[in-house]
Scaffold this motif. Structure first.
Motif, PDB file in Angstrom:
ATOM      1  N   THR A 186     -13.065   8.748  20.879  1.00  0.00           N
ATOM      2  CA  THR A 186     -12.289   7.489  20.349  1.00  0.00           C
ATOM      3  C   THR A 186     -12.485   6.567  21.663  1.00  0.00           C
ATOM      4  OG1 THR A 186     -10.429   8.671  19.146  1.00  0.00           O
ATOM      5  CG2 THR A 186      -9.929   6.374  20.228  1.00  0.00           C
TER       6      THR A 186
ATOM      7  N   LEU B 290     -10.193  12.130  18.727  1.00  0.00           N
ATOM      8  CA  LEU B 290      -9.293  12.283  17.575  1.00  0.00           C
ATOM      9  C   LEU B 290      -9.486  13.509  16.631  1.00  0.00           C
ATOM     10  CD1 LEU B 290      -6.730  11.164  15.834  1.00  0.00           C
ATOM     11  CD2 LEU B 290      -8.477   9.716  14.726  1.00  0.00           C
TER      12      LEU B 290
ATOM     13  N   ARG C  35      -7.791  13.420  12.398  1.00  0.00           N
ATOM     14  CA  ARG C  35      -7.047  12.072  12.381  1.00  0.00           C
ATOM     15  C   ARG C  35      -5.519  12.477  12.442  1.00  0.00           C
ATOM     16  NH1 ARG C  35     -10.601   8.566   7.682  1.00  0.00           N
ATOM     17  NH2 ARG C  35     -12.427   8.805   8.931  1.00  0.00           N
TER      18      ARG C  35
END
Length: 202
Positions: free
Chosen positions: A9, A66, A69
């Motif tokens: 990320t 991440l 999710r």
């Protein structure tokens, strides 16, 4: 837990620049050269996710990945020996402690310990600091494949026993090998269990 997706990320130089998100975060930290990047790649089944290096201490930022999710795996800089100036080491120390103390999304710190080594003062000092700061944490012993199989569990238990001089209740611990994928299910199931408890509380 089955990891379906894992993606980088961002890298942040300070806690204020971490993701503006409410997802739970699990931080991984240890002495330089403890095998952190290899462990992260093994857990995520993604060989190039965290950058491994022959030079200890290459992680200099707070790295967020991440997972599914749903939650973040956070790769923190290592503490201890690495070819850094005192100024850089102090800056990293401030960044690490700032993240751990201030990040509300942090739900657990995994402290990585090389199972082949005798208990190190720097590891003990960091663990005691986490306890004094009321930070939830667990211990992950790495490189278990580098020891004779018969020595792995007794060595881990002996290490944990050294904490009994000041700790009334010992933290959870896991025995892992990045090469053999030992301990992968146990660590991921532990994270899954915490996530489930957080969902039920919400």
């Amino acid at each position: 837990m089955i990891i379906k997706t894992s993606e980088f990320t961002l890298s942040a130089p300070r806690v204020s620049m971490c993701p503006n998100d409410t997802k739970p975060e699990y931080a991984f930290i240890g002495r330089s050269n403890v095998g952190k990047s290899s462990l992260i790649n093994m857990l995520c089944n993604h060989k190039g996710l965290a950058k491994t290096s022959a030079t200890p201490g290459k992680t200099l930022l707070i790295n967020h990945f991440l997972i599914n999710r749903e939650w973040y795996l956070v790769d923190l800089p290592g503490y201890g020996f690495a070819k850094r100036s005192k100024t850089v080491q102090q800056q990293l120390d401030q960044m690490i402690r700032g993240y751990i103390l201030q990040r509300q999304q942090l739900v657990n710190v995994f402290v990585l310990i090389d199972i082949r080594l005798n208990p190190q003062k720097i590891d003990r000092d960091f663990i005691d600091w986490l306890g004094q700061s009321s930070i939830p944490f667990s211990i992950i012993f790495t490189k278990a494949d580098k020891l004779a199989t018969s020595k792995v569990i007794p060595t881990a238990k002996a290490w944990m026993d050294t904490l009994k001089d000041t700790w009334e209740e010992l933290p959870p611990y896991f025995i892992t090998s990045a090469d053999k994928k030992t301990g992968r299910d146990e660590v991921l199931d532990y994270i899954g269990q915490i996530n489930q408890e957080l969902t039920e509380k919400a």
